[in-house]
Design a protein around this motif. Structure first.
Motif, PDB file in Angstrom:
ATOM      1  N   ALA A   1      -2.269   6.253   3.370  1.00 24.90           N
ATOM      2  CA  ALA A   1      -3.449   6.712   4.112  1.00 24.90           C
ATOM      3  C   ALA A   1      -4.608   5.724   3.966  1.00 24.90           C
ATOM      4  O   ALA A   1      -5.289   5.406   4.950  1.00 24.90           O
ATOM      5  CB  ALA A   1      -3.866   8.094   3.627  1.00 24.90           C
ATOM      6  N   GLU A   2      -4.820   5.209   2.743  1.00 22.95           N
ATOM      7  CA  GLU A   2      -5.946   4.288   2.536  1.00 22.95           C
ATOM      8  C   GLU A   2      -5.721   2.971   3.260  1.00 22.95           C
ATOM      9  O   GLU A   2      -6.632   2.444   3.911  1.00 22.95           O
ATOM     10  CB  GLU A   2      -6.156   4.041   1.042  1.00 22.95           C
ATOM     11  N   LEU A   3      -4.505   2.441   3.160  1.00 28.23           N
ATOM     12  CA  LEU A   3      -4.210   1.174   3.817  1.00 28.23           C
ATOM     13  C   LEU A   3      -4.330   1.307   5.324  1.00 28.23           C
ATOM     14  O   LEU A   3      -4.906   0.441   5.997  1.00 28.23           O
ATOM     15  CB  LEU A   3      -2.819   0.695   3.417  1.00 28.23           C
ATOM     16  N   LYS A   4      -3.814   2.385   5.880  1.00 29.77           N
ATOM     17  CA  LYS A   4      -3.895   2.605   7.327  1.00 29.77           C
ATOM     18  C   LYS A   4      -5.347   2.701   7.789  1.00 29.77           C
ATOM     19  O   LYS A   4      -5.737   2.092   8.799  1.00 29.77           O
ATOM     20  CB  LYS A   4      -3.139   3.873   7.722  1.00 29.77           C
ATOM     21  N   GLY A   5      -6.175   3.435   7.036  1.00 27.43           N
ATOM     22  CA  GLY A   5      -7.573   3.579   7.415  1.00 27.43           C
ATOM     23  C   GLY A   5      -8.320   2.250   7.391  1.00 27.43           C
ATOM     24  O   GLY A   5      -9.113   1.952   8.284  1.00 27.43           O
ATOM     25  N   ILE A   6      -8.059   1.438   6.364  1.00 28.31           N
ATOM     26  CA  ILE A   6      -8.712   0.133   6.262  1.00 28.31           C
ATOM     27  C   ILE A   6      -8.278  -0.768   7.407  1.00 28.31           C
ATOM     28  O   ILE A   6      -9.091  -1.463   8.030  1.00 28.31           O
ATOM     29  CB  ILE A   6      -8.390  -0.513   4.901  1.00 28.31           C
TER      30      ILE A   6
END
Length: 252
Positions: free
Chosen positions: A34-39
């Motif tokens: 989720a964090e990588l996708k958002g960034i």
């Protein structure tokens, strides 16, 4: 950076993202995904960002999914949600206007190998190794198979998926999984050189070209040429291309 799952560093037009869970071999947990996708989605809308480098801390690039999130208490719907989220991350990388370069310093297994295959380009240390090892646990790496089968020849790809065996970096290059293999102490310089070269090109041409590259692979040859002709015509009338054509014509 110490607490973040993904570190972010900006060096001019190049954005370096670093998976930051070395103690857990940078597993693609639900939170990491989720964090990588958002960034990545945020960077995708940043016109000043020309190239993204995806790296990792520690001995492993990524060991794939976090198996603690795949235990017997997880329902079928829960499993579907997990793999769907990972697939969305992979498609996000492909849909970005910026090329994404994987900097592979160590082991990349299962969904970690899928992540390398999904990145547009990959530079590996000679110490890196690759496997899709789910089969060793009774789980065929079906989602990694999508990316791997689109990068490698059919038989070598299926051999990796059916055996779970590791291949070294040089074999990965020969089979199309990575672009370049260099000694560990030359990895950063090689990645920076490649990223800088791409960042110096027209961002509009790069973005259009990346999008077309993936689109045309899913079309028939005839349809691919029609689509490519239209994209190239639209590219040719843009300012960067017109200036480049004018410079060349002046020298002729």
């Amino acid at each position: 950076m110490d607490d973040a799952l993904v570190g972010i560093e900006r060096r001019g037009p190049i954005v370096y993202l670093t998976l930051n869970r070395a103690a857990k071999y940078n597993v693609l947990s639900a939170a990491m995904i989720a964090e990588l996708k958002g960034i990545l989605e945020q960077i995708g809308s940043d016109r000043a960002a020309r190239v993204i480098v995806l790296a990792a801390h520690g001995r492993a690039f990524s060991a794939g999914h976090d198996l603690t999130e795949m235990g017997p208490d997880v329902t079928l719907d829960g499993m579907r949600d997990l793999f769907s989220a990972c697939s969305d991350l992979m498609m996000t990388i492909q849909r970005l206007p910026q090329p994404v370069i994987a900097r592979v310093q160590g082991v990349a297994t299962a969904a970690g190998c899928q992540l390398v295959a999904t990145c547009d380009l990959a530079v590996a240390s000679s110490d890196a190794r690759f496997a899709v090892s789910g089969i060793n646990l009774g789980l065929f790496c079906s989602t990694p198979a999508v990316a791997i089968s689109r990068n490698m020849l059919q038989k070598p790809a299926l051999e990796m998926l059916l055996t779970g065996e590791f291949i070294d970096a040089q074999t990965a290059r020969e089979r199309g999984l990575v672009n370049r293999v260099v000694p560990p102490d030359a990895l950063d310089a090689e990645v920076e050189n490649l990223a800088t070269t791409i960042a110096s090109k027209s961002p509009d041409a790069v973005a259009a070209g990346k999008r077309l590259f993936y689109q045309q692979r899913e079309l028939t040859v005839d349809a691919a040429y029609r689509r490519a002709s239209d994209v190239m015509a639209q590219n040719a009338i843009l300012g960067d291309a017109q200036m480049g054509i004018a410079r060349f014509a002046k020298r002729s």
